[in-house]
Design a protein around this motif. Structure first.
Motif, PDB file in Angstrom:
ATOM      1  N   THR A 169     -51.894  -1.756 -14.023  1.00  0.00           N
ATOM      2  CA  THR A 169     -52.684  -2.962 -14.232  1.00  0.00           C
ATOM      3  C   THR A 169     -54.023  -2.597 -14.841  1.00  0.00           C
ATOM      4  N   SER A 170     -54.779  -3.622 -15.203  1.00  0.00           N
ATOM      5  CA  SER A 170     -56.109  -3.456 -15.781  1.00  0.00           C
ATOM      6  C   SER A 170     -56.946  -4.646 -15.367  1.00  0.00           C
ATOM      7  N   ASN A 171     -58.154  -4.757 -15.909  1.00  0.00           N
ATOM      8  CA  ASN A 171     -58.962  -5.930 -15.583  1.00  0.00           C
ATOM      9  C   ASN A 171     -58.440  -7.185 -16.283  1.00  0.00           C
ATOM     10  N   LEU A 197     -61.417  -1.570 -19.851  1.00  0.00           N
ATOM     11  CA  LEU A 197     -60.228  -2.166 -19.256  1.00  0.00           C
ATOM     12  C   LEU A 197     -60.180  -2.051 -17.739  1.00  0.00           C
ATOM     13  N   VAL A 219     -51.083  -1.227 -18.996  1.00  0.00           N
ATOM     14  CA  VAL A 219     -51.656  -0.617 -20.192  1.00  0.00           C
ATOM     15  C   VAL A 219     -51.006   0.748 -20.403  1.00  0.00           C
ATOM     16  N   LEU A 254     -59.663   0.552 -15.857  1.00  0.00           N
ATOM     17  CA  LEU A 254     -58.522   1.363 -15.429  1.00  0.00           C
ATOM     18  C   LEU A 254     -58.858   2.191 -14.192  1.00  0.00           C
TER      19      LEU A 254
END
Length: 427
Positions: free
Chosen positions: A285-287, A253, A292, A255
């Motif tokens: 946020t994440s990719n 993800l 998350v 992170l």
């Protein structure tokens, strides 16, 4: 003997000569065919495996505070110079080295790693990178600034199943992931409180083993191994397994740093790590460009029984808007099963690793960065350590830029811990 950092401040000219020599050595080591000159610090237990991992290079120095625990590695590399004190080794051989492999207990990760990097040396360092968040961030930033090759000992990163899990998540197999549950089973922790006061073995320099920690009288319940379950020296099962297990969601993800950390568990013991705990971290946020929620547990999470899942061999559950992925280091399962009965996995796009140690060795010689270099693994290690902070001191909003726990001053006191006299650091 005063600490190496203070001593070098008084010997700036000698340090400059050593750094120049080390830099010159690094220039000649860019050829992939030339062997690196390495020192291994901490060579018993996990350290012995790490010595074996780099045995194809020139191991010119071995360091261990316990001559008996290091005996096997000492005898297997008879040509390497033996030391008990890494500071003496770096003073004498720093200019001849390319890198160091550090496998000491958590509380003595930071000092030798920073000392080596200040000499321009590349570093392979066991997880969880350091004993507290400030140490972890300091090493991460310093390695980036000096463009040094680094690798955190999350060796499972090279497992092919982990690659396939990352490919499934990043290709959108279960849609947008909003929640992850990660855990380590078992109940190790909270060792018995010693009542006797035996003398340290004659082969052990216990004062050196204590290093920067004021610590407590010697006892075999924490030296040589049980240290992991004492706050003075270790980081519990969260520190032990967190960097392995959270490696999967961090990688999948993208992170970085949480914005909120909360934790719960049994009553906190001032000396000893718990047998269970749970932590809840919010990532902004994440990719996938969305928040998350990451739940970390020492102990099996309740959601598994709630969903009726057999999690044997697994330690991560990804929850997406199109399904779920239950996985471990060697196992993966898309859920619900009937929904994915005819699912075809995406083409592989993560290349096989040449080997975890080889990655770092190649990076030292001018190749691409190792996959667990500190810029990647540093935030992951910080998250593991923040989980312990929240368990011990209560939840907090985390300002990752300023390393601040906001109004929670009890938590703030655990972000950077004091060192005993003679081991102070000036970065």
């Amino acid at each position: 003997m005063s600490h190496a950092f203070n001593r070098r401040q008084g010997l700036a000219a000698a340090g400059s000569v050593a750094l120049a020599a080390a830099s010159a050595r690094h220039l000649t080591a860019q050829s992939p065919n030339e062997k690196l000159n390495l020192a291994c610090i901490g060579i018993g237990g996990r350290g012995a495996a790490n010595v074996g991992g780099v045995r194809g290079e020139n191991i010119i120095a071995l360091v261990d505070v316990d001559q008996q625990r290091g005996k096997q590695a000492f005898e297997s590399h008879a040509g390497a110079k033996r030391y008990a004190d890494y500071r003496v080794m770096l003073d004498e051989l720093g200019g001849k080295l390319d890198g160091v492999v550090i496998s000491t207990p958590d509380h003595t990760h930071f000092h030798p790693a920073l000392a080596a990097m200040q000499l321009g040396l590349h570093v392979y360092l066991e997880k969880p990178l350091a004993h507290n968040v400030w140490e972890t961030r300091t090493l991460t930033d310093f390695a980036r600034e000096k463009k040094l090759a680094t690798q955190l000992g999350a060796q499972r990163h090279t497992k092919s199943n982990m690659h396939r899990v990352v490919e499934l998540i990043q290709s959108g197999a279960i849609g947008n992931v909003s929640e992850v549950h990660s855990w380590v089973s078992g109940s190790r922790g909270m060792p018995s409180m010693p009542t006797d006061r035996p003398q340290p073995p004659a082969t052990l320099d216990y004062d050196l083993w204590l290093g920067p920690v004021a610590g407590r009288p010697y006892h075999p319940s924490f030296c040589p191994y049980g240290w992991r379950f004492w706050w003075d020296f270790g980081t519990g099962e969260t520190g032990n397994w967190g960097c392995h297990i959270l490696d999967i969601p961090f990688w999948a993800l993208g992170l970085r740093y949480p914005k909120r950390v909360d934790a719960s568990g049994p009553e906190v013991d001032a000396d000893r790590t718990p047998k269970s705990m749970s932590c809840h971290l919010e990532f902004p946020t994440s990719n996938q460009d969305s928040p998350v929620k990451l739940h970390w547990g020492h102990g099996t999470p309740a959601i598994l029984s709630k969903l009726g899942l057999n999690a044997s061999g697994c330690n991560n559950l990804f929850i997406g808007d199109k399904g779920m992925l239950l996985c471990g280091f060697d196992k993966r399962q898309l859920l619900p099963e009937d929904q994915f009965a005819d699912f075809k996995e995406p083409e592989k796009f993560i290349p096989d690793s040449p080997g975890f140690y080889r990655e770092w060795i190649d990076a030292c010689k001018g190749g691409p960065a190792a996959t667990c270099h500190f810029d990647y693994s540093g935030p992951m290690a910080e998250t593991v350590l923040l989980s312990n902070v929240a368990y011990r001191a209560g939840g907090f909003d985390w300002d990752s830029k300023n390393l601040s726990t906001g109004q929670n001053q009890k938590a703030q006191a655990l972000i950077k811990e004091p060192y005993r006299k003679g081991w102070d650091i000036k970065v």
